[in-house]
Motif scaffolding. Structure first.
Motif, PDB file in Angstrom:
ATOM      1  N   LYS A 111      13.185  61.279 -49.105  1.00 15.37           N
ATOM      2  CA  LYS A 111      14.211  60.435 -49.391  1.00 15.37           C
ATOM      3  C   LYS A 111      15.434  60.805 -50.104  1.00 15.37           C
ATOM      4  CE  LYS A 111      10.913  56.551 -49.307  1.00 15.37           C
ATOM      5  NZ  LYS A 111       9.828  55.623 -49.928  1.00 15.37           N
ATOM      6  N   ALA A 114      17.077  63.008 -47.609  1.00 12.75           N
ATOM      7  CA  ALA A 114      17.932  62.139 -46.338  1.00 12.75           C
ATOM      8  C   ALA A 114      19.113  61.553 -47.006  1.00 12.75           C
ATOM      9  CB  ALA A 114      16.753  61.041 -46.038  1.00 12.75           C
ATOM     10  N   GLU A 117      21.677  64.215 -47.234  1.00 12.07           N
ATOM     11  CA  GLU A 117      22.139  64.545 -45.790  1.00 12.07           C
ATOM     12  C   GLU A 117      23.225  63.356 -45.389  1.00 12.07           C
ATOM     13  OE1 GLU A 117      19.230  65.114 -42.840  1.00 12.07           O
ATOM     14  OE2 GLU A 117      20.754  65.528 -41.321  1.00 12.07           O
ATOM     15  N   THR A 118      23.012  62.279 -45.897  1.00 13.40           N
ATOM     16  CA  THR A 118      23.908  61.117 -45.389  1.00 13.40           C
ATOM     17  C   THR A 118      25.497  61.531 -46.024  1.00 13.40           C
ATOM     18  OG1 THR A 118      22.408  59.576 -45.556  1.00 13.40           O
ATOM     19  CG2 THR A 118      24.462  58.708 -45.356  1.00 13.40           C
ATOM     20  N   THR A 122      23.273  68.469 -48.439  1.00 12.71           N
ATOM     21  CA  THR A 122      21.925  69.111 -48.396  1.00 12.71           C
ATOM     22  C   THR A 122      21.849  70.723 -49.206  1.00 12.71           C
ATOM     23  OG1 THR A 122      22.399  69.722 -46.144  1.00 12.71           O
ATOM     24  CG2 THR A 122      20.886  67.736 -46.692  1.00 12.71           C
TER      25      THR A 122
END
Ligand code: ADP
Ligand code: ADP
Length: 223
Positions: A111, A114, A117-118, A122
């Motif tokens: 989570k 992610a 990454e949004t 990262t």
């Protein structure tokens, strides 16, 4: 459909009435700008949606639920401030993980990654906030809110601490994140060009009331 509804909302500090009988409906997935001069009541309105301020009268509904008397923790709202308010001694990963840990959420690592990454970070998960630029810190702050899956993300002058170049970059970034996640966003700004560039709908405030609301075209082509 109306996702956030403010009904006949009066907000006051002691003797100052900051917002006077305001009505506002926000649709799911909309990106709304509250725009207006300093002191017109933008932040106060946002604080009432967040639950940081109890209205003198009127109501706040989020996703069909009356949240007028609920504390911020039970409203499923996310907050992003102009100061990033990251924990300086925690890594980027741990900053984003913080709220998820409090909720004892499973699949924490996936989570958090992610979320990073949004916002395109990262590769920065092991860094400390001090090693990041202002724009990157603001992205961490955004990721930290997004991983909690709030129904509404509230942003108070999120770009105003950034230099001019980063401010433009983060406009695009905010818009991309909003399109990608479909999250309902309300942001406060006194910068007209920012509101024009970003918002689906602009709510123009003045003296504690809504003067006008509509798309950029509707507002600036009005007679
Ligand atoms: P904006 O965000 O548009 O600059 P605010 O919502 O912060 O405006 O302020 C609206 C009005 O409420 C102003 O008159 C301001 O001085 C007053 N106000 C804001 N915060 C407080 C507070 N904590 N105590 C007393 N008055 C406040
Ligand atoms: P903003 O317009 O972004 O709210 P301000 O500089 O107006 O920023 O306010 C900063 C802080 O001071 C906020 O916490 C606000 O609630 C508080 N504040 C604003 N106006 C007043 C006021 N008249 N009296 C007391 N506190 C205030």
């Amino acid at each position: 459909q109306d996702f956030v509804s403010l009904r006949d909302l009066t907000l006051a500090y002691d003797k100052t009435v900051a917002v006077d009988r305001l009505d506002l409906d926000i649709r799911k997935g909309e990106l709304i700008a509250l725009l207006g001069p300093s002191g017109c009541g933008k932040t106060t309105t946002m604080r009432a949606i967040a639950g940081l301020l109890t209205p003198r009268s009127g109501s706040v509904h989020i996703d069909g639920r009356d949240v007028t008397r609920l504390p911020p923790s039970r409203r499923e709202v996310g907050l992003v401030f102009q100061s990033y308010a990251l924990f300086p001694h925690l890594s980027v990963f741990e900053n984003v993980a913080f709220g998820l840990r409090l909720r004892h959420e499973p699949d924490l690592e996936a989570k958090v990654m992610a979320g990073l990454e949004t916002v395109g970070l990262t590769d920065f998960s092991k860094r400390q906030p001090a090693d990041l630029s202002g724009g990157q810190q603001q992205r961490v702050s955004l990721a930290r809110s997004l991983v909690m899956h709030p129904k509404v993300l509230l942003l108070d002058e999120p770009l105003s601490n950034l230099d001019a170049r980063l401010r433009l970059e983060m406009r695009t970034e905010l818009q991309r994140v909003q399109r990608e996640t479909g999250i309902t966003m309300v942001f406060v700004t006194h910068d007209q060009s920012e509101a024009l560039a970003l918002a689906d709908r602009i709510v123009l405030m003045r003296n504690g009331a809504i003067e006008q609301a509509g798309t950029a075209e509707e507002i600036y082509n009005a007679p």
